[in-house]
Design a protein around this motif. Structure first.
Motif, short mmCIF file in Angstrom:
data_model
loop_
_atom_site.label_atom_id
_atom_site.label_comp_id
_atom_site.label_asym_id
_atom_site.label_seq_id
_atom_site.Cartn_x
_atom_site.Cartn_y
_atom_site.Cartn_z
N THR A 5 0.84 -1.20 0.00
CA THR A 5 0.00 0.00 0.00
C THR A 5 0.88 1.25 0.00
O THR A 5 0.59 2.21 -0.72
CB THR A 5 -0.96 -0.01 1.21
OG1 THR A 5 -1.70 -1.23 1.21
CG2 THR A 5 -1.92 1.16 1.15
N VAL A 30 -5.46 -6.95 6.60
CA VAL A 30 -6.15 -5.66 6.40
C VAL A 30 -6.87 -5.25 7.68
O VAL A 30 -6.78 -4.09 8.11
CB VAL A 30 -7.12 -5.74 5.20
CG1 VAL A 30 -8.05 -4.54 5.17
CG2 VAL A 30 -6.35 -5.87 3.90
N ALA A 31 -7.56 -6.20 8.31
CA ALA A 31 -8.28 -5.90 9.55
C ALA A 31 -7.31 -5.43 10.64
O ALA A 31 -7.59 -4.48 11.37
CB ALA A 31 -9.06 -7.12 10.03
N GLU A 34 -6.15 -1.90 9.86
CA GLU A 34 -7.23 -0.95 10.16
C GLU A 34 -7.33 -0.74 11.67
O GLU A 34 -7.47 0.39 12.14
CB GLU A 34 -8.56 -1.44 9.60
CG GLU A 34 -8.63 -1.34 8.09
CD GLU A 34 -9.90 -1.94 7.50
OE1 GLU A 34 -10.64 -2.66 8.23
OE2 GLU A 34 -10.15 -1.70 6.30
N GLU A 35 -7.22 -1.83 12.43
CA GLU A 35 -7.27 -1.73 13.90
C GLU A 35 -6.12 -0.90 14.45
O GLU A 35 -6.28 -0.13 15.40
CB GLU A 35 -7.24 -3.14 14.50
CG GLU A 35 -7.36 -3.16 16.00
CD GLU A 35 -7.30 -4.58 16.56
OE1 GLU A 35 -6.89 -4.71 17.73
OE2 GLU A 35 -7.64 -5.53 15.84
N GLY A 37 -4.82 1.52 12.98
CA GLY A 37 -4.97 2.90 12.50
C GLY A 37 -4.08 3.22 11.32
O GLY A 37 -3.82 4.38 11.02
N LEU A 39 -4.57 1.96 8.03
CA LEU A 39 -5.33 2.04 6.78
C LEU A 39 -6.61 2.82 6.99
O LEU A 39 -7.26 2.70 8.02
CB LEU A 39 -5.71 0.63 6.29
CG LEU A 39 -4.64 -0.22 5.64
CD1 LEU A 39 -5.21 -1.58 5.28
CD2 LEU A 39 -4.06 0.44 4.42
N GLN A 40 -6.98 3.60 5.99
CA GLN A 40 -8.26 4.30 6.02
C GLN A 40 -9.37 3.25 5.90
O GLN A 40 -9.32 2.41 5.00
CB GLN A 40 -8.35 5.32 4.89
CG GLN A 40 -7.37 6.45 5.02
CD GLN A 40 -7.42 7.41 3.85
OE1 GLN A 40 -8.11 7.17 2.85
NE2 GLN A 40 -6.69 8.50 3.97
N VAL A 41 -10.33 3.31 6.77
CA VAL A 41 -11.36 2.27 6.82
C VAL A 41 -12.53 2.54 5.87
O VAL A 41 -13.29 1.63 5.57
CB VAL A 41 -11.90 2.07 8.26
CG1 VAL A 41 -10.82 1.53 9.15
CG2 VAL A 41 -12.47 3.36 8.80
N ASP A 42 -12.66 3.75 5.38
CA ASP A 42 -13.83 4.09 4.57
C ASP A 42 -13.58 3.99 3.07
O ASP A 42 -14.28 4.59 2.28
CB ASP A 42 -14.29 5.51 4.93
CG ASP A 42 -13.19 6.54 4.73
OD1 ASP A 42 -12.02 6.15 4.59
OD2 ASP A 42 -13.51 7.74 4.72
N ARG A 48 -7.35 1.34 -1.33
CA ARG A 48 -6.88 1.49 0.05
C ARG A 48 -5.80 2.56 0.11
O ARG A 48 -4.92 2.62 -0.75
CB ARG A 48 -6.30 0.17 0.57
CG ARG A 48 -7.32 -0.77 1.03
CD ARG A 48 -6.70 -1.91 1.81
NE ARG A 48 -7.68 -2.97 1.88
CZ ARG A 48 -7.65 -4.08 1.17
NH1 ARG A 48 -6.65 -4.31 0.36
NH2 ARG A 48 -8.59 -4.97 1.28
N THR A 51 -3.06 5.92 6.32
CA THR A 51 -3.23 7.12 7.12
C THR A 51 -1.85 7.72 7.34
O THR A 51 -0.83 7.12 6.96
CB THR A 51 -3.86 6.77 8.49
OG1 THR A 51 -2.95 5.90 9.18
CG2 THR A 51 -5.22 6.10 8.33
#
Length: 191
Positions: A5, A30-31, A34-35, A37, A39-42, A48, A51
Motif C-alpha cells: 500500500t 487488512v483488519a 485498520e485496527e 490505525g 489504513l483508512q477504513v472508509d 486502500r 493514514t
C-alpha cells in the motif's frame, strides 16, 4: 500489505503474485492494519490508502504491531524504553536455559526480573548489559554472558535491531526521551 500500500501497488488480492496469499490471511492483515490505525477504513479494497500513522509505520523495520508500539510511545514520552522492548520482542530470547542447568540459569536471570512485568525485565537486562559491556573487554564480556546464561550473538542482534529502529525513529523526527520513563506510560504504549 502495509508495504504494498505504501508503494502504491494496488489491491493485494488483485496483484499478479506467482503464488497469491490466502484470501483469509489478506483479510486478517487488512483488519489488523485498520485496527492499528494504519489504513483508512472508509475506502474500497482497490483504493486502500494509508493514514498518516500508516505512512510512518511503513518506514519502521518492524512487524506493524511492534512498530505501532514505538509510535504510541512518542505520545507517552517513553520511546527509548519501548524501542528496547520492541527490539527484544523482535528476536529470539537472549536468555538461555540449557538442559540440565535450568535452575542455575533461572537464578542468574532472576536478577533482572521486575515484579509484575516481563517487559520491564527486558529493560533491566538491557541496562545491565550496557553497563557490563562498557566495563569489560570484548572477550571478557562474551565470557560473562556465557556464565550468566545469556546468548552473546542474540544480545548483539538485540543491540543491532535497537540501533536500526533508533535510526528510523530519528529520521521520522521522533524525540527519544533521556530521563527514564514512567512504567505506566511504557505499559500503555505497549498495549
Amino acid at each position: 500489505i502495509l508495504q504494498m500500500t505504501a508503494l502504491g501497488l494496488g489491491d493485494v488480492e488483485s496483484f499478479p503474485f506467482v503464488e497469491p496469499p490466502d484470501r483469509r490471511h489478506v483479510a486478517d492483515g487488512v483488519a489488523l492494519l485498520e485496527e492499528l490505525g494504519a489504513l483508512q477504513v472508509d475506502r474500497p479494497a482497490h483504493d486502500r490508502r494509508l493514514t498518516k500513522l500508516g505512512r510512518r509505520l511503513a518506514r519502521l523495520p518492524l512487524d506493524p504491531t511492534l512498530g505501532r508500539m514505538v509510535l504510541e510511545a512518542e505520545r507517552h514520552d517513553c520511546v527509548h524504553e519501548v524501542m528496547v522492548i520492541v527490539a527484544a520482542l523482535s528476536i529470539q530470547d537472549p536468555r538461555e536455559r540449557p538442559t540440565g542447568q535450568e535452575q542455575a540459569a533461572a537464578q542468574q536471570h532472576a536478577r533482572f526480573a521486575v515484579p509484575g512485568s516481563d517487559f520491564l525485565g527486558f529493560l533491566s537486562l538491557w541496562d545491565h548489559l550496557k553497563e557490563r559491556q562498557k566495563a569489560l573487554s570484548s572477550s571478557r564480556f562474551r565470557r560473562e554472558c556465557r556464565d550468566e546464561f545469556l546468548h552473546y550473538v542474540r544480545i548483539r542482534e538485540w543491540q543491532d535491531v535497537y540501533t536500526q529502529i533508533r535510526q528510523v525513529v530519528r529520521s521520522l523526527r521522533i524525540d527519544i526521551n533521556r530521563p527514564p520513563a514512567d512504567e505506566d506510560a511504557i505499559h500503555r504504549s505497549l498495549l
